[in-house]
Motif scaffolding. Structure first.
Motif, mmCIF file in Angstrom:
data_model
loop_
_atom_site.group_PDB
_atom_site.id
_atom_site.type_symbol
_atom_site.label_atom_id
_atom_site.label_comp_id
_atom_site.label_asym_id
_atom_site.label_seq_id
_atom_site.Cartn_x
_atom_site.Cartn_y
_atom_site.Cartn_z
ATOM 1 N N PHE A 1 12.866 70.586 39.292
ATOM 2 C CA PHE A 1 13.615 69.478 38.713
ATOM 3 C C PHE A 1 13.032 69.108 37.360
ATOM 4 O O PHE A 1 11.909 69.472 37.023
ATOM 5 N N VAL B 1 18.340 63.212 35.454
ATOM 6 C CA VAL B 1 17.622 64.090 36.383
ATOM 7 C C VAL B 1 18.443 65.353 36.574
ATOM 8 O O VAL B 1 19.651 65.281 36.797
ATOM 9 N N LYS B 2 17.769 66.505 36.500
ATOM 10 C CA LYS B 2 18.451 67.790 36.689
ATOM 11 C C LYS B 2 17.684 68.623 37.704
ATOM 12 O O LYS B 2 16.462 68.743 37.624
ATOM 13 N N ASP C 1 18.145 65.294 43.250
ATOM 14 C CA ASP C 1 18.420 64.457 42.069
ATOM 15 C C ASP C 1 18.441 62.985 42.446
ATOM 16 O O ASP C 1 17.796 62.157 41.805
#
Length: 169
Positions: free
Chosen positions: A72, A93-94, A101
């Motif tokens: 992440f 957030v990825k 996430d």
């Protein structure tokens, strides 16, 4: 000193590193780093606040795991994107896992990282990466904002929460 107080409060260790580094012009540049280490669920968390040349805070922990865990990243949205975004979170957030996430976003809120980012120029870059049976969580942020000492406990809380989430995977 706030760093020493926090280390005592959380049962961690505090070390102060002072050094003078020669610049290209021949003058000395002072670099003062405050380091706090603590163990949470048998995992070492290290925080280093370097006031001097880099003026950066770096936080890291490494979790041993034979299972490949989702990676992440967390970035801070710029002020313009925040104004026009429906989502008022200052963070983006990825990861490949939408559930992760939302859990990371919850950790950002619950640790007070989100409040800190909304009230100051706190702009952390956070990475969770998996390599060779090791899951590394790494954060860095520039220390050019007021009340930077207010980021110490939220950082520790964030790491503890994320460690809990990763261990649940």
């Amino acid at each position: 000193m706030k760093f020493k107080e926090v280390a005592n409060q959380i049962g961690g260790e505090y070390v102060f590193h002072a050094q003078k580094i020669k610049s290209l012009g021949g003058s000395n540049i002072a670099s003062n780093a405050h380091e706090i280490t603590l163990v949470y669920k048998s995992i070492l968390i290290t925080l280093i606040y370097d006031f001097g040349i880099t003026n950066l805070a770096e936080i890291e922990c490494v979790i041993k795991s034979r299972k490949a865990l989702p990676e992440f990243s967390v970035a801070t949205k710029n002020q313009i994107k925040r104004l026009f975004s429906r989502d008022k979170s200052p963070f983006k957030v990825k990861s490949s896992d939408p559930l992760l996430d939302s859990r990371i976003l919850k950790c950002l809120v619950d640790s007070n990282y989100q409040t800190l980012a909304n009230e100051t120029q706190f702009e952390p870059e956070i990475q969770g990466s998996y390599r060779e049976d090791m899951y590394r969580i790494y954060t860095k942020f520039y220390l050019g904002f007021e009340h930077k000492e207010m980021s110490i406990l939220p950082s520790i809380d964030f790491y503890k929460m994320v460690i809990d989430e990763i261990l649940r995977q």
